[in-house]
Each structure stands twice: as structure tokens, then as C-alpha cells.
Design a protein around this motif. Structure first.
Motif, PDB file in Angstrom:
ATOM      1  N   GLU A   1       8.479  15.223  -5.011  1.00 43.58           N
ATOM      2  CA  GLU A   1       9.681  14.396  -5.137  1.00 43.58           C
ATOM      3  C   GLU A   1       9.748  13.279  -4.094  1.00 43.58           C
ATOM      4  OE1 GLU A   1      10.826  18.125  -2.760  1.00 43.58           O
ATOM      5  OE2 GLU A   1       9.661  17.649  -4.566  1.00 43.58           O
ATOM      6  N   LYS A   2       8.974  13.380  -3.027  1.00 44.74           N
ATOM      7  CA  LYS A   2       9.026  12.352  -1.991  1.00 44.74           C
ATOM      8  C   LYS A   2       8.120  11.169  -2.275  1.00 44.74           C
ATOM      9  CE  LYS A   2       6.505  12.668   1.674  1.00 44.74           C
ATOM     10  NZ  LYS A   2       5.920  13.036   2.974  1.00 44.74           N
TER      11      LYS A   2
ATOM     12  N   ALA B   1       4.414  11.533   7.170  1.00 41.36           N
ATOM     13  CA  ALA B   1       5.156  11.197   5.952  1.00 41.36           C
ATOM     14  C   ALA B   1       4.276  11.176   4.717  1.00 41.36           C
ATOM     15  CB  ALA B   1       5.836   9.841   6.123  1.00 41.36           C
ATOM     16  N   ALA B   2       3.055  10.658   4.854  1.00 42.93           N
ATOM     17  CA  ALA B   2       2.198  10.466   3.685  1.00 42.93           C
ATOM     18  C   ALA B   2       1.283  11.641   3.384  1.00 42.93           C
ATOM     19  CB  ALA B   2       1.353   9.206   3.861  1.00 42.93           C
TER      20      ALA B   2
ATOM     21  N   ILE C   1       0.865  -1.173   0.000  1.00 45.11           N
ATOM     22  CA  ILE C   1       0.000   0.000   0.000  1.00 45.11           C
ATOM     23  C   ILE C   1       0.902   1.224   0.000  1.00 45.11           C
ATOM     24  CG2 ILE C   1      -1.753   1.286   1.284  1.00 45.11           C
ATOM     25  CD1 ILE C   1      -2.470  -1.365   2.688  1.00 45.11           C
ATOM     26  N   HIS C   2       0.706   2.122  -0.961  1.00 42.76           N
ATOM     27  CA  HIS C   2       1.531   3.325  -0.953  1.00 42.76           C
ATOM     28  C   HIS C   2       0.700   4.560  -1.298  1.00 42.76           C
ATOM     29  CE1 HIS C   2       2.852   3.010  -5.513  1.00 42.76           C
ATOM     30  NE2 HIS C   2       1.554   3.096  -5.372  1.00 42.76           N
ATOM     31  N   ALA C   3       1.265   5.705  -0.946  1.00 41.65           N
ATOM     32  CA  ALA C   3       0.654   6.991  -1.287  1.00 41.65           C
ATOM     33  C   ALA C   3       1.418   7.573  -2.462  1.00 41.65           C
ATOM     34  CB  ALA C   3       0.713   7.932  -0.094  1.00 41.65           C
ATOM     35  N   THR C   4       0.679   8.002  -3.484  1.00 40.29           N
ATOM     36  CA  THR C   4       1.319   8.610  -4.643  1.00 40.29           C
ATOM     37  C   THR C   4       1.268  10.131  -4.593  1.00 40.29           C
ATOM     38  OG1 THR C   4      -0.742   8.431  -5.892  1.00 40.29           O
ATOM     39  CG2 THR C   4       0.830   6.612  -6.091  1.00 40.29           C
TER      40      THR C   4
ATOM     41  N   THR D   1      13.244   3.033   7.876  1.00 43.65           N
ATOM     42  CA  THR D   1      12.595   1.864   7.284  1.00 43.65           C
ATOM     43  C   THR D   1      11.818   2.212   6.025  1.00 43.65           C
ATOM     44  OG1 THR D   1      12.480   0.856   9.462  1.00 43.65           O
ATOM     45  CG2 THR D   1      11.003  -0.035   7.794  1.00 43.65           C
ATOM     46  N   TYR D   2      11.284   3.412   5.964  1.00 48.42           N
ATOM     47  CA  TYR D   2      10.646   3.849   4.715  1.00 48.42           C
ATOM     48  C   TYR D   2      11.044   5.297   4.423  1.00 48.42           C
ATOM     49  CZ  TYR D   2       7.029   6.120   7.642  1.00 48.42           C
ATOM     50  OH  TYR D   2       6.356   6.893   8.557  1.00 48.42           O
ATOM     51  N   GLY D   3      11.095   5.616   3.146  1.00 51.22           N
ATOM     52  CA  GLY D   3      11.486   6.958   2.732  1.00 51.22           C
ATOM     53  C   GLY D   3      12.948   7.270   2.973  1.00 51.22           C
TER      54      GLY D   3
END
Length: 368
Positions: free
Chosen positions: A60-61, A52-53, A12-15, A120-122
């Protein structure tokens, strides 16, 4: 080195910062001799994930795949792995690499790595043990992590409660230990904020023998905070209660992540006390130095914990049954959970995604 394993994963990700989460498929990096491949069973939803999301619209993130409260089962280990084997329960927290060579890493304060830890992410891999692309977190079915940043989990600790210990738990535990909560001169501890971090702060401070005061902006949380172990609960909008509690606390762990007046909380400190900032607040605080001078009461900060402390806390929580309050949810609830966390209306608990049992269905629903 090739594991011979299928490293494909769903996630699952945020675009972007405005729209709903989306399903995605990708392949994890090839593991090396010191790496562990694990199937993710559960992943907690932290307020840092929301920051973060959703808080930073910079294109760019994105895409970003959050999740740093990860619990799973080991599928494969490299030839140089010594503490884990296939079938073991394992946890992965907020970081997946650091230089392991600087003075802070050698003190097991990897989170303060002089050369920068890889989150762990980003995170951007820089030390050679986290692949070559921006890191993706635990809102996914599979992880590849170097053994040093894996925590071995006893099998009598339920996997669904493991993830929040690795973030919310260690984030409050480390400063409680550092500032000697429970010792002769640090008996009266305040926990500001009643969410995921705050509820673990109450449980852990109480376990250290402290008299715990919970401070919340929400009257509806009062009963729940008492049930967690707080001997006193103060609603911060009650001026009389706040004034009556002035100079009564030796240590305050501040987990509030929304803009607020920290000097209002600083006024609750006894001389020589410390207000420790944990919650991520984007806007600068306004600080008046006069009250600090008059009581030698300071303001400090703390960031998660190193791997040694994290392993120790897992063992303490297992032994003493200090478990976070969790609600296990279907992955298709992710957007609703974020809305609730952004509204600051969540109760003292942690939402945990049931990755193993619901990710496939979530991805199928999104593809329709």
C-alpha cells in the motif's frame, strides 16, 4: 490560481521493495499564491530513502518517490511570496507542510507539529499546502512547495552541497545546539557512525569548538574520519579502546541506522551526559537502567530541525565553508548506490543525484 507553467515532471520511483527503481512521468499540483515552483538541480540520497523504498514491503505504500535533500532554482513564485523570486537558489528538506498554528510550529519546531507535519515524500497532505495526493520527493525534475518550507540559498554556496545540509546537516546540528555542544560542560562530543550524518556531525561539532571522538564499526573509515576533524577515532569492535574511553564524553550523537547495542555507547558518557539517537533503527533497543541511574546519563532522540534552524545552518555553512563531502552521480547509478548503502559499506560522504543533467537520459534508457 494557475501559474500558466508546464508542471509536468520526470522522476525515479520504486514500485516495490525488491525490484530496481523505475522512471516515471507525472504532473505536480497547481501552485497557490504562497507557493514556489522550482527546477530540481540536485538531490541527495539519504539513508532514510533506503528505509522508505526498501525496508517496508507493504504494497500500500508504493509507488514511492524518495528525495528530501533538494537543491534547485526558482522558476515561478505566487503573488504572496515575499522572500524568493525567479532565479533564486532554493533548498527543500524533509518536510513540505505543517499546521503552522500549534505551539511547536510557532516555536519553529515544525517537525514536532502537534497536528503532524507532511513529509516531503510519502506524506499525506492534511494542511492544504502540499497538494491532494501522497507527496513525491526530489528524485524528480520539478517541485511545487509553499514558501514557508523553502530555504533561500546564497549563490556562493555550491548547489550540489546544499541538499545534504538540509537533512544530514540539520539532523546533527539541531541536537548539538539543543544540548549546548561547545559550552563549558559539553566540550567532549562523540559522533557514532561514519556515514552521511556522521561526517557532518564531526564537521559541525568541531566548528562549535568541541573535541570530537568518532566511533565507527569500520576500521577502513578511521583515516577518513580523522581527516574530517575527529581528534580521536574508536573502532567499536576494539574492546580495549571502548573500555579506555569509558566515561569520557559529555554528549554522543548516535547516527547508526543498523541494529546495535546502545548501552555499549552509553558507557562512554560522563555523568550527566546524553546519548542522542538519530539513526532510524527498526528493531527496539535493549536498555539497562542501572548505568543510567549510576551516572544520571540519559538517552534521548531528535528529529531533523525546524525551518528557522535550517535557514540558520545554510547561512553558517556558507559563511564558514562547512560543506558536506559529496559525490555527484548520474541518476542511472541509483540502484548501485542503494545496494552500497544497504551493505553499510559507504564511506563518510553523501551521494548526490545530478537531476538536471542526467534525469532525461536515465528516463530514456529505462524506456528502451
Amino acid at each position: 490560481m494557475s501559474s500558466g507553467m508546464d508542471l509536468s515532471a520526470k522522476g525515479i520511483h520504486a514500485t516495490n521493495a525488491k525490484g530496481p527503481f523505475e522512471a516515471t512521468s507525472f504532473t505536480r499540483h497547481q501552485p497557490g499564491p504562497k507557493d514556489v515552483v522550482l527546477s530540481v538541480k540536485y538531490c541527495g540520497v539519504c539513508h532514510s530513502d533506503v528505509h522508505a523504498a526498501k525496508d517496508d514491503p507493504s504494497p500500500e505504500k508504493f509507488p514511492v518517490m524518495p528525495g528530501h535533500e533538494i537543491a534547485g532554482v526558482v522558476d515561478w513564485v505566487g503573488s504572496e511570496v515575499t522572500k524568493l523570486k525567479p532565479g533564486d537558489h532554493v533548498g527543500v528538506g524533509c518536510m513540505v507542510d505543517s499546521c503552522l498554528d500549534c505551539e511547536f510550529c510557532k516555536l519553529s519546531n515544525e517537525q514536532y507539529c502537534a497536528n503532524g507535519c507532511t513529509m516531503t515524500y510519502g506524506g499525506e497532505p492534511k494542511h492544504g499546502r502540499a497538494g491532494s495526493e501522497t507527496t513525491r520527493g526530489g528524485y524528480s525534475t520539478k517541485m511545487v512547495v509553499t514558501e514557508h518550507f523553502c530555504v533561500k540559498v546564497p549563490k556562493d554556496l555550491p548547489l550540489e552541497v546544499v541538499g545534504p545540509i538540509l537533512c544530514a546537516g540539520v539532523t546533527v546540528f539541531d541536537p548539538l545546539v539543543h544540548w549546548k555542544a561547545g559550552s563549558e560542560h559539553v566540550k567532549h562530543v562523540g559522533i557514532a557512525g561514519g556515514g552521511g550524518l556522521g561526517h557532518m556531525g564531526i564537521k559541525l561539532a568541531k566548528s562549535l569548538g568541541c573535541e570530537v571522538t568518532a566511533i565507527t564499526s569500520s576500521p577502513k573509515k578511521v583515516d577518513a574520519l580523522r581527516e574530517l576533524g575527529a581528534s580521536r577515532v574508536i573502532v567499536s569492535s576494539d574492546e580495549g579502546a571502548m573500555k579506555g574511553a569509558a566515561k569520557s564524553l559529555d554528549l554522543i550523537i548516535n547516527t547508526i541506522s543498523a541494529p546495535h547495542d546502545i548501552m555499549m555507547y552509553h558507557a562512554l558518557l560522563r555523568p550527566n551526559g546524553t546519548l542522542v539517537q538519530l539513526g532510524l533503527v527498526g528493531k527496539p533497543h535493549s536498555v539497562c537502567q542501572v548505568p543510567m541511574l549510576m551516572s544520571r546519563a540519559g538517552i534521548s532522540g531528535s528529529l531533523i530541525a525546524g525551518m528557522k534552524a535550517t535557514q540558520e545552518l545554510i547561512e553558517i555553512c556558507t559563511r564558514d565553508k562547512i560543506w558536506p563531502s559529496v559525490e555527484v552521480v548520474h541518476c542511472n547509478q541509483i540502484d548501485r548506490i542503494y545496494d552500497e548503502l544497504m551493505s553499510k559499506s559507504s564511506m563518510p560522504k553523501r551521494y548526490v543525484l545530478d537531476v538536471a543533467n542526467t534525469m532525461d537520459e536515465y528516463c530514456s534508457q529505462k524506456q528502451q
